[in-house]
Enzyme design. Structure first.
Site, PDB file in Angstrom:
ATOM      1  N   ASN A   9      45.788  46.124  44.552  1.00 27.08           N
ATOM      2  CA  ASN A   9      44.930  47.296  44.389  1.00 27.08           C
ATOM      3  C   ASN A   9      44.825  47.965  45.754  1.00 27.08           C
ATOM      4  O   ASN A   9      44.154  47.449  46.647  1.00 27.08           O
ATOM      5  CB  ASN A   9      43.560  46.840  43.873  1.00 27.08           C
ATOM      6  CG  ASN A   9      42.575  47.987  43.784  1.00 27.08           C
ATOM      7  OD1 ASN A   9      42.938  49.154  43.973  1.00 27.08           O
ATOM      8  ND2 ASN A   9      41.320  47.666  43.502  1.00 27.08           N
ATOM      9  N   LYS A  11      43.386  50.686  46.511  1.00 27.48           N
ATOM     10  CA  LYS A  11      42.109  51.401  46.695  1.00 27.48           C
ATOM     11  C   LYS A  11      42.370  52.777  47.321  1.00 27.48           C
ATOM     12  O   LYS A  11      43.374  53.397  47.011  1.00 27.48           O
ATOM     13  CB  LYS A  11      41.131  50.531  47.506  1.00 27.48           C
ATOM     14  CG  LYS A  11      40.957  49.141  46.868  1.00 27.48           C
ATOM     15  CD  LYS A  11      39.832  48.327  47.443  1.00 27.48           C
ATOM     16  CE  LYS A  11      39.762  46.978  46.741  1.00 27.48           C
ATOM     17  NZ  LYS A  11      38.640  46.155  47.147  1.00 27.48           N
ATOM     18  N   HIS A  95      36.626  48.301  37.824  1.00 25.23           N
ATOM     19  CA  HIS A  95      36.527  47.617  39.124  1.00 25.23           C
ATOM     20  C   HIS A  95      35.082  47.684  39.615  1.00 25.23           C
ATOM     21  O   HIS A  95      34.388  48.672  39.396  1.00 25.23           O
ATOM     22  CB  HIS A  95      37.472  48.276  40.138  1.00 25.23           C
ATOM     23  CG  HIS A  95      37.617  47.465  41.376  1.00 25.23           C
ATOM     24  ND1 HIS A  95      36.676  47.494  42.386  1.00 25.23           N
ATOM     25  CD2 HIS A  95      38.555  46.572  41.758  1.00 25.23           C
ATOM     26  CE1 HIS A  95      37.056  46.656  43.340  1.00 25.23           C
ATOM     27  NE2 HIS A  95      38.182  46.079  42.988  1.00 25.23           N
ATOM     28  N   GLU A  97      33.854  48.310  42.374  1.00 30.55           N
ATOM     29  CA  GLU A  97      33.537  49.477  43.210  1.00 30.55           C
ATOM     30  C   GLU A  97      33.228  50.687  42.338  1.00 30.55           C
ATOM     31  O   GLU A  97      32.390  51.515  42.689  1.00 30.55           O
ATOM     32  CB  GLU A  97      34.698  49.740  44.182  1.00 30.55           C
ATOM     33  CG  GLU A  97      34.689  48.707  45.313  1.00 30.55           C
ATOM     34  CD  GLU A  97      36.058  48.333  45.854  1.00 30.55           C
ATOM     35  OE1 GLU A  97      37.023  49.088  45.638  1.00 30.55           O
ATOM     36  OE2 GLU A  97      36.155  47.265  46.496  1.00 30.55           O
ATOM     37  N   GLU A 167      36.534  39.156  39.473  1.00 29.56           N
ATOM     38  CA  GLU A 167      36.373  39.439  40.896  1.00 29.56           C
ATOM     39  C   GLU A 167      34.894  39.315  41.261  1.00 29.56           C
ATOM     40  O   GLU A 167      34.127  40.264  41.058  1.00 29.56           O
ATOM     41  CB  GLU A 167      36.839  40.864  41.213  1.00 29.56           C
ATOM     42  CG  GLU A 167      38.296  41.126  40.911  1.00 29.56           C
ATOM     43  CD  GLU A 167      38.851  42.277  41.726  1.00 29.56           C
ATOM     44  OE1 GLU A 167      39.820  42.054  42.462  1.00 29.56           O
ATOM     45  OE2 GLU A 167      38.321  43.391  41.653  1.00 29.56           O
ATOM     46  N   GLY A 173      36.622  41.848  49.882  1.00 33.27           N
ATOM     47  CA  GLY A 173      36.662  42.459  51.210  1.00 33.27           C
ATOM     48  C   GLY A 173      35.799  41.748  52.239  1.00 33.27           C
ATOM     49  O   GLY A 173      35.558  42.266  53.321  1.00 33.27           O
ATOM     50  N   SER A 213      39.370  38.524  48.295  1.00 31.77           N
ATOM     51  CA  SER A 213      39.901  37.904  49.516  1.00 31.77           C
ATOM     52  C   SER A 213      41.060  36.936  49.258  1.00 31.77           C
ATOM     53  O   SER A 213      41.164  35.897  49.911  1.00 31.77           O
ATOM     54  CB  SER A 213      38.783  37.219  50.303  1.00 31.77           C
ATOM     55  OG  SER A 213      37.778  38.164  50.650  1.00 31.77           O
TER      56      SER A 213
HETATM   57  P1  13P Z   1      40.114  42.084  48.711  1.00 36.81           P
HETATM   58  O1  13P Z   1      41.369  41.312  48.391  1.00 36.81           O
HETATM   59  O2  13P Z   1      40.278  43.042  49.864  1.00 36.81           O
HETATM   60  O3  13P Z   1      38.920  41.187  48.833  1.00 36.81           O
HETATM   61  O4  13P Z   1      39.826  43.033  47.429  1.00 36.81           O
HETATM   62  C1  13P Z   1      39.823  42.490  46.168  1.00 36.81           C
HETATM   63  C2  13P Z   1      39.769  43.589  45.184  1.00 36.81           C
HETATM   64  O5  13P Z   1      38.783  44.288  45.052  1.00 36.81           O
HETATM   65  C3  13P Z   1      40.962  43.832  44.356  1.00 36.81           C
HETATM   66  O6  13P Z   1      40.681  44.700  43.312  1.00 36.81           O
END
Ligand code: 13P
Length: 251
Positions: A9, A11, A95, A97, A167, A173, A213
């Site tokens: 992803n 982002k 997601h 976010e 997740e 992150g 992560s």
């Molecule tokens: P990270 O791997 O940066 O923690 O992000 C995970 C994520 O949100 C994938 O959709």
């Protein structure tokens, strides 16, 4: 029996040129990886060019969101059939976010997943608890509400076009991965929920990815868990070398 999926992803990172350059670097690194579905999700503006860039490779393209209507006066939205038109085969929906910053709810997730699979996309449906929810022992309850909400009105056939991504929000992150035990117990819980709501065959076939992560040095342990079928990778998917190393977890 369940083909592992490693999805990146991206982002809100990378221009069109940077996206194509990353794929040019990635393609030779992953070309010999067999029996793993490799997917990347760039920003909307790169999708069409990136789809051309992965032609004749073993990499598929996902969008990071979609709308549930096919067309109309919906300024700023993108319909599933337009994602297919741009070369996507997959779409990430719900997601955390989007839930946190853009008002996504289980109900909008449900409508988007319905529209995505009706159009012929594979939907990667994200669920996950906040740190406060985990700390107050509400993880399973939150996951159950999200799964039941996302999959409301679906049948076992629909589930063939759906991948779940667990997740935990506190692991995204942050560099804090869920322990393999923490991840496995939620994956198993999701699989049992799907067995109850649909049937054991459907639950045995649905792929459940872990995200939060994921890095080259922890992917192997995660993938050894019986109910973890892949990874949804953020930060480590932005570099060809680390994403390729994750996709090569079993070589
Ligand atoms: P990270 O791997 O940066 O923690 O992000 C995970 C994520 O949100 C994938 O959709």
């Amino acid at each position: 029996m369940r083909k592992p999926m490693i999805a990146g992803n991206w982002k809100l990172f990378k221009t069109i040129e940077e996206s194509v350059a990353l794929l040019d670097e990635l393609k030779p690194l992953v070309k010999d990886i067999k029996n793993v579905e490799i997917v990347v999700a760039p920003v909307f503006t790169s999708l069409s060019r990136v789809s051309d860039a992965v032609e004749n490779s073993n990499i598929s393209i996902a969008a990071q969101d979609c709308y549930w209507e096919e067309e109309g006066a919906f300024t700023g939205e993108v319909a599933p059939k337009l994602l297919i038109n741009a070369g996507c085969s997959h779409v990430i929906i719900g997601h955390s976010e989007r839930r946190q910053y853009f008002g996504e709810t289980d109900s909008t997730v449900n409508k988007k997943v319905r529209a995505a699979i009706n159009a012929g996309l594979v939907a990667i449906v994200c669920v996950g608890e906040l740190l406060s929810e985990r700390e107050s022992n509400r993880t399973f309850q939150v996951i159950e509400t999200q799964i039941i909400g996302a999959l409301s009105g679906f049948n076992a056939d629909d589930l063939k076009h759906i991948v779940i991504a667990y997740e935990p929000v506190w692991a995204i992150g942050t560099g804090k991965t869920a322990s393999t035990e923490q991840a496995q117990e939620v994956h198993l819980y999701i699989r049992e929920l799907i067995a109850k709501k649909f049937n054991p065959e459907t639950s045995g076939a649905v792929r459940i990815l872990y995200g939060g992560s994921v890095k080259p040095d922890n992917v192997k342990n995660l993938m050894e868990q019986p109910d973890i079928d892949g990874a949804l990778v953020g930060g480590a998917s932005l570099k060809a070398e680390s994403f390729a190393a994750i996709a090569a977890f079993n070589v």
